[in-house]
Design an enzyme around this catalytic site. Structure first.
Site, PDB file in Angstrom:
ATOM      1  N   GLU A  44     -43.176 -21.895  -9.512  1.00 45.67           N
ATOM      2  CA  GLU A  44     -43.522 -20.680 -10.269  1.00 45.67           C
ATOM      3  C   GLU A  44     -45.016 -20.431 -10.444  1.00 45.67           C
ATOM      4  O   GLU A  44     -45.435 -19.731 -11.357  1.00 45.67           O
ATOM      5  CB  GLU A  44     -42.840 -20.687 -11.650  1.00 45.67           C
ATOM      6  CG  GLU A  44     -41.332 -20.552 -11.551  1.00 45.67           C
ATOM      7  CD  GLU A  44     -40.706 -20.212 -12.887  1.00 45.67           C
ATOM      8  OE1 GLU A  44     -40.854 -19.075 -13.337  1.00 45.67           O
ATOM      9  OE2 GLU A  44     -40.068 -21.093 -13.467  1.00 45.67           O
ATOM     10  N   THR A  49     -45.010 -14.981  -4.210  1.00 43.62           N
ATOM     11  CA  THR A  49     -45.535 -13.639  -4.525  1.00 43.62           C
ATOM     12  C   THR A  49     -46.770 -13.361  -3.673  1.00 43.62           C
ATOM     13  O   THR A  49     -46.951 -12.255  -3.157  1.00 43.62           O
ATOM     14  CB  THR A  49     -45.899 -13.538  -6.031  1.00 43.62           C
ATOM     15  OG1 THR A  49     -44.777 -13.971  -6.799  1.00 43.62           O
ATOM     16  CG2 THR A  49     -46.252 -12.110  -6.414  1.00 43.62           C
ATOM     17  N   ARG A 178     -37.817 -13.173  -8.783  1.00 44.17           N
ATOM     18  CA  ARG A 178     -37.948 -14.633  -8.730  1.00 44.17           C
ATOM     19  C   ARG A 178     -36.781 -15.220  -7.931  1.00 44.17           C
ATOM     20  O   ARG A 178     -35.623 -15.072  -8.310  1.00 44.17           O
ATOM     21  CB  ARG A 178     -37.946 -15.192 -10.165  1.00 44.17           C
ATOM     22  CG  ARG A 178     -37.849 -16.706 -10.258  1.00 44.17           C
ATOM     23  CD  ARG A 178     -39.172 -17.390 -10.013  1.00 44.17           C
ATOM     24  NE  ARG A 178     -39.018 -18.839  -9.956  1.00 44.17           N
ATOM     25  CZ  ARG A 178     -39.457 -19.588  -8.954  1.00 44.17           C
ATOM     26  NH1 ARG A 178     -40.045 -19.068  -7.927  1.00 44.17           N
ATOM     27  NH2 ARG A 178     -39.302 -20.902  -8.990  1.00 44.17           N
ATOM     28  N   ASP A 200     -45.391 -21.685   3.374  1.00 43.72           N
ATOM     29  CA  ASP A 200     -44.974 -21.637   1.964  1.00 43.72           C
ATOM     30  C   ASP A 200     -43.916 -22.713   1.743  1.00 43.72           C
ATOM     31  O   ASP A 200     -42.964 -22.828   2.519  1.00 43.72           O
ATOM     32  CB  ASP A 200     -44.391 -20.241   1.664  1.00 43.72           C
ATOM     33  CG  ASP A 200     -43.971 -20.066   0.208  1.00 43.72           C
ATOM     34  OD1 ASP A 200     -44.429 -20.856  -0.647  1.00 43.72           O
ATOM     35  OD2 ASP A 200     -43.181 -19.148  -0.068  1.00 43.72           O
ATOM     36  N   GLN A 204     -40.935 -27.063  -6.795  1.00 45.39           N
ATOM     37  CA  GLN A 204     -40.258 -27.976  -7.721  1.00 45.39           C
ATOM     38  C   GLN A 204     -40.355 -29.421  -7.225  1.00 45.39           C
ATOM     39  O   GLN A 204     -40.471 -29.662  -6.023  1.00 45.39           O
ATOM     40  CB  GLN A 204     -38.778 -27.584  -7.874  1.00 45.39           C
ATOM     41  CG  GLN A 204     -38.512 -26.732  -9.116  1.00 45.39           C
ATOM     42  CD  GLN A 204     -38.869 -25.271  -8.888  1.00 45.39           C
ATOM     43  OE1 GLN A 204     -38.942 -24.826  -7.760  1.00 45.39           O
ATOM     44  NE2 GLN A 204     -39.091 -24.531  -9.957  1.00 45.39           N
TER      45      GLN A 204
END
Length: 354
Positions: A44, A49, A178, A200, A204
């Site tokens: 996150e 994005t 998301r 990318d 996590q």
């Protein structure tokens, strides 16, 4: 032999030979004209994005058909967010102001967010009523105490538009969706002089063991960190501060042998959320070393940057830092132009990039 003495056939053969030679030189040069940029950071932090912005700015963008493909994900994000708030109401023991919203919340809790493909009118009405309840607003103000998507308020504030029968997601809707990244995804962007191959990866903890497969021949590491996470805890561990986790990961990555010859680009992201949050949540509460003024984003940003700079000390390759808002296309356009210029300068010799 002088070219003027050649027959027409020999002249043509020589022309073809030279053209082939030229093409071979071009192919060899082009094969080296690739910059591999590895996007790293905790979950996150805004990596995906940023990739979406690259697709808007330097890629093929999003056609109407592409945008329609995000409709279901927007609806699922909305249901997931309202359910997170409803669960937090119980955990934080906050009461609804309007008792009727208890039954609305109960019905919404029973929805399977992953199976949502459209929102029925009763669901839209229930979401609006629950979101507007003052109890839920109190809960939302305490969102650092539980896990809630940064985009929740954005979507809830625009439910009339999003639930219209003619709805097609806008670019901003897409940027704010998301979807946790799992595995490794590569995106090539052809910028005429060179190809930027962006990699990318999921942020996590469970995803990080997969990273090692894409560590070779990296021109530059782009590390994203969310400025606004100074008062939040991890999804994976309620005892670990998100910003401290990011700083530790940054230090670990820089110690890897693969990256000793790679420059580091640091995007301190979500500056807009930091500016909003710093008015109520004090940085010194979570980082006692901070002695700057409260309710002021600028010194807070500088303090957070300095922590990353300290973790980078001792490396001979430079650190380039930028404060970013990954959902703001113009901001990313300006920042990435600076990044591109920096990388071109660094690789001038390699690519003959005059």
């Amino acid at each position: 032999m002088d070219e003027c003495c050649l027959s027409a056939e020999e002249t043509e053969r020589l022309r073809i030979h030279r053209e082939i030679e030229r093409q071979l030189r071009r192919d060899k040069r082009d094969s080296h004209r690739e910059l591999k940029l590895l996007l790293l950071g905790t979950g996150e932090s805004g990596k995906s994005t940023f990739i979406k912005q690259m697709r808007i700015i330097h890629g093929r963008g999003y056609s109407e058909a592409d945008r329609k493909g995000f409709t279901k994900l927007v609806f699922q994000n909305i249901v997931t967010a309202i359910q997170a708030l409803i669960d937090a109401m119980k955990t934080l023991q906050i009461d609804y102001i309007d008792d009727q919203n208890i039954s609305h919340a109960e019905k919404l809790s029973q929805m399977d967010a992953d199976q949502v493909s459209m929102l029925q009118s009763w669901q839209v009405d229930a979401i609006k009523r629950v979101w507007n309840d003052h109890g839920i607003q109190r809960c939302y103000d305490r969102r650092r105490e539980f896990q809630l998507s940064d985009s929740a308020k954005y979507y809830f504030s625009d439910l009339d538009r999003i639930t219209d029968t003619q709805y097609v997601p806008t670019l901003q809707d897409i940027l704010r969706v998301r979807v946790p990244t799992t595995g490794i995804i590569e995106y090539p962007f052809d910028l005429s002089k060179v190809v930027f191959r962006m990699v990318d990866v999921g942020g996590q903890r469970s995803e990080r063991r997969k990273w090692i497969h894409c560590f070779e021949n990296v021109t530059s590491v782009i590390f994203l960190a969310a400025l606004s996470e100074y008062d939040q805890v991890l999804y994976e561990s309620k005892d670990d501060n998100r910003l401290k986790e990011s700083l530790a990961l940054f230090k670990t990555i820089l110690s890897y042998p693969w990256f000793q010859e790679s420059s580091t680009i640091l995007f301190l992201n979500k500056k807009d959320l930091l500016t909003e949050k710093i008015m109520k949540s004090h940085l010194a509460t979570y980082f006692p070393a901070y002695t700057g003024p409260q309710c002021d984003a600028e010194p807070a940003k500088k303090f957070i940057l300095q922590m990353y700079v300290e973790n980078h000390s001792g490396r001979h390759k430079p650190l380039y830092s930028h404060f970013t808002c990954a959902t703001d296309t113009e901001n990313i356009r300006v920042v990435f132009k600076a990044v591109k210029d920096t990388l071109f300068r660094e690789n001038l010799e390699k690519f003959n990039l005059e």
